[in-house]
Design an enzyme around this catalytic site. Structure first.
Site, short mmCIF file in Angstrom:
data_model
loop_
_atom_site.label_atom_id
_atom_site.label_comp_id
_atom_site.label_asym_id
_atom_site.label_seq_id
_atom_site.Cartn_x
_atom_site.Cartn_y
_atom_site.Cartn_z
CD GLU A 296 -2.82 -1.47 1.97
OE1 GLU A 296 -3.61 -2.32 1.31
OE2 GLU A 296 -3.02 -1.32 2.95
CB CYS B 8 -1.87 7.15 1.32
SG CYS B 8 -3.21 6.05 1.56
P1 NAD Z 1 8.49 4.74 3.88
O1 NAD Z 1 8.38 4.17 2.81
O2 NAD Z 1 9.74 6.05 4.51
O3 NAD Z 1 8.76 4.26 5.90
C1 NAD Z 1 7.54 3.52 5.57
C2 NAD Z 1 8.24 1.77 6.50
O4 NAD Z 1 8.97 1.69 6.11
C3 NAD Z 1 8.66 2.35 8.23
O5 NAD Z 1 8.75 1.03 9.08
C4 NAD Z 1 10.32 1.82 7.51
O6 NAD Z 1 11.49 2.15 8.84
C5 NAD Z 1 10.28 0.95 6.94
N1 NAD Z 1 10.86 0.86 6.09
C6 NAD Z 1 12.56 1.54 6.23
N2 NAD Z 1 13.20 1.28 5.30
C7 NAD Z 1 12.51 -0.18 4.76
C8 NAD Z 1 13.40 -1.79 3.51
N3 NAD Z 1 14.31 -1.12 3.08
N4 NAD Z 1 13.04 -2.38 3.77
C9 NAD Z 1 11.96 -2.62 4.85
N5 NAD Z 1 11.20 -1.23 5.07
C10 NAD Z 1 11.43 -0.59 5.28
O7 NAD Z 1 7.33 5.70 4.22
P2 NAD Z 1 6.92 6.69 5.74
O8 NAD Z 1 7.23 7.98 4.89
O9 NAD Z 1 6.70 6.03 6.51
O10 NAD Z 1 5.10 6.77 4.62
C11 NAD Z 1 4.54 8.15 3.99
C12 NAD Z 1 4.75 6.76 2.56
O11 NAD Z 1 3.14 5.65 2.97
C13 NAD Z 1 3.73 7.83 1.85
O12 NAD Z 1 3.79 7.74 0.42
C14 NAD Z 1 2.05 7.43 1.73
O13 NAD Z 1 1.12 7.76 0.78
C15 NAD Z 1 2.26 5.83 2.40
N6 NAD Z 1 1.04 5.49 2.72
C16 NAD Z 1 0.66 4.48 1.64
C17 NAD Z 1 -1.12 4.13 2.25
C18 NAD Z 1 -2.13 3.67 1.49
O14 NAD Z 1 -2.81 2.60 2.14
N7 NAD Z 1 -1.67 3.02 -0.09
C19 NAD Z 1 -1.89 4.40 3.33
C20 NAD Z 1 -0.57 5.60 4.39
C21 NAD Z 1 0.84 5.90 3.60
#
Ligand code: NAD
Length: 475
Positions: free
Chosen positions: A249, A283
């Site tokens: 997501e 999102c």
């Molecule tokens: P991010 O991708 O930076 O981090 C998300 C999670 O991934 C965190 O827990 C982080 O620690 C982890 N992470 C970081 N590097 C990783 C790796 N290499 N492998 C696996 N996990 C890793 O995102 P963010 O800045 O925390 O969140 C914002 C983003 O989330 C926005 O783009 C938003 O649109 C999206 N979002 C999507 C939805 C949806 O349902 N589509 C819902 C909420 C947020």
């Protein structure tokens, strides 16, 4: 509710194999309304991650063998326990995330609601009449260990939306919340630890350094990930070696198309509520508006009124509707987008923000921007809304679709049939007519293009968190 006084809590624990344990290190947690550290969270080591996955793997056969009725009862018990702790969890969420207290209370309710919704549903199995005299049985079986990785914007909603289907189907879980919002998930782990057999739910927190190890771990069968598209791509690559299932997501750059025949004040209110929900950190927030030239100025004026009236501030203050951005990196990113846009855009209106060190960005309406402005082409994930003009609806559709994202979108018209015909041509997982997206347990949700993989919600969630299993009795 008064602002809690205890601001140096170091007592948060990881949940691994049914035990509450300290992290091998600790890390500070910042209150985004002040920019100041207010607590320490445990920081798991790679060895602790491995222990969590091993515990989940050990717990899997037993949990998978429980009856669906037993699992329903556990999900309901977790929901009750978490909801009963709302007076503690909601203020904690305000401090780590920044959102207003009323929103934080809703998050707790939604977390519980997601678990109860799963507990109410049947996991559908069926007999397939393959051909005359030939039957096969189709069931959904649990997969094994699920890694549940979440973002910081709505920490409890995201956690609940993963725990519900994962546990209901019979999987065990290693949950890893975002590093800047680790505390509410850890506290939930502590609250519910005795409701589950050891190892069925593990919660570990990191400093953004364990995601790769978790998503490449050979004993993880499914990664359920919510976060940015950039990280999502790494997760898919990371899981390829063991052909992991993935529910992704990801980000969105949701367009709204507003035709010339709308009730402008009404549409302005709907768009404002969507674009600025959670200070734009959603999102599914509307991220760019395409307004027909005939109503563009009027729509900007109405949106401007709403932005000027917006009350931003510390989420504990009465009447505050918009909190700060959740973390410094996001704050700096949105500020940079806004500064960049100011060079070519007109600022229609901005709300006021408190003076001081918090990560506040004023709710801002922009017009007169070029289409290639980064605040239009990128996911801003903040309280800054570009309102663009179109003359020809074909041009609006083409511009709305000119993105690698495809999460959601909306179309507004006084003629719903005309709006539906346009909605059918928007390349997104969900397109709404005369409203913006709302979640419901019976509504599937998934992103098109680079906004996601797989479908969540309702029966789709059970299918996504399980393995389709066919037993073919032959003819
Ligand atoms: P991010 O991708 O930076 O981090 C998300 C999670 O991934 C965190 O827990 C982080 O620690 C982890 N992470 C970081 N590097 C990783 C790796 N290499 N492998 C696996 N996990 C890793 O995102 P963010 O800045 O925390 O969140 C914002 C983003 O989330 C926005 O783009 C938003 O649109 C999206 N979002 C999507 C939805 C949806 O349902 N589509 C819902 C909420 C947020």
């Amino acid at each position: 509710m008064d602002k809690p006084q205890t601001d140096t809590n170091t007592n948060f624990k990881l949940l691994i194999g049914g035990k509450l344990v300290a992290g091998d290190a600790t890390m500070p947690v910042i209150n985004p309304a002040t920019g100041a550290e207010f607590a320490h969270a445990p920081r798991a080591s790679k060895a602790q991650l491995d222990e969590a996955v091993a515990a989940a793997k050990r717990a899997f056969p037993g949990w998978a063998a429980t009856s669906v009725e037993d699992r329903r009862a556990v999900l309901r018990a977790i929901a009750d326990r978490v909801e009963a702790a709302s007076d503690e969890l909601a203020p904690l969420l305000v401090r780590e995330n920044g959102m207003p207290l009323a929103n934080a209370r809703i998050e707790v309710i939604v977390f519980a609601g997601k678990l109860r919704a799963c507990a109410r549903k049947e996991i559908q199995s069926r007999v397939i009449e393959v051909a005359p005299g030939w039957q096969a049985e189709q069931v959904i079986r649990p997969l094994g260990v699920v890694a549940a990785i979440t973002a910081w914007n709505v920490p409890l909603i995201l956690l609940g939306s993963k725990l519900g289907p994962a546990l209901m189907v019979g999987n065990t879980v290693v949950a890893k919340p975002a590093p800047t919002t680790p505390l509410t998930a850890l506290r939930i782990g502590e609250l519910v630890a005795d409701l589950l057999p050891p190892g069925v739910l593990n919660i570990i927190t990191d400093a953004n350094d364990l995601g790769g190890a978790l998503t490449s771990h050979p004993d993880v069968r499914l990664v359920s990930f919510t976060g940015s598209t950039a990280t999502g791509k790494k997760v898919v690559v990371s899981g390829a070696g063991t052909m992991k299932r993935a529910i992704m997501e990801l980000g969105g750059n949701d367009p709204a198309i507003v035709l010339e025949d709308v009730d402008v004040p009404e549409v302005a209110r709907i768009l404002f509520d969507s674009a600025f929900m959670n200070s734009g950190q959603a999102c599914i927030a509307t991220k760019r508006v395409y307004a027909h030239r005939a109503i563009h100025e009027a729509l900007c004026a109405e949106l401007g009124k709403l932005a000027r009236a917006a009350r931003s501030g510390d989420g504990f203050e009465e009447g505050v509707a918009f909190g700060p951005l959740q973390n410094k990196a996001q704050f700096e990113r949105v500020q940079a987008l806004l500064e960049g846009a100011k060079k070519s855009a007109t600022i229609v209106a901005q709300g006021e923000i408190p003076e001081g060190p918090g990560y506040f960005v004023p709710p801002t309406i922009l017009k007169d921007l070029p289409e290639d402005s980064p605040v239009v082409t990128e996911e801003q994930f903040g309280p800054v809304l570009p309102v663009l003009v179109f003359d020809d609806v074909e041009d609006a559709i083409a511009r709305a679709n000119a993105t690698t994202y495809g999460l959601a979108g909306s179309v507004f018209s006084g003629n719903p049939a005309r709006a539906r015909a346009i909605a059918a041509r928007i390349e997104a997982g969900t397109v709404t007519v005369n409203k913006t997206i709302a979640f419901h347990e019976n509504l599937p949700f998934g992103g098109a293009k680079e906004s996601g993989l797989g479908v969540d919600g309702g029966q789709h969630a059970f299918a996504a968190y399980g393995q389709l299993h066919i037993v073919d009795g032959g003819r």
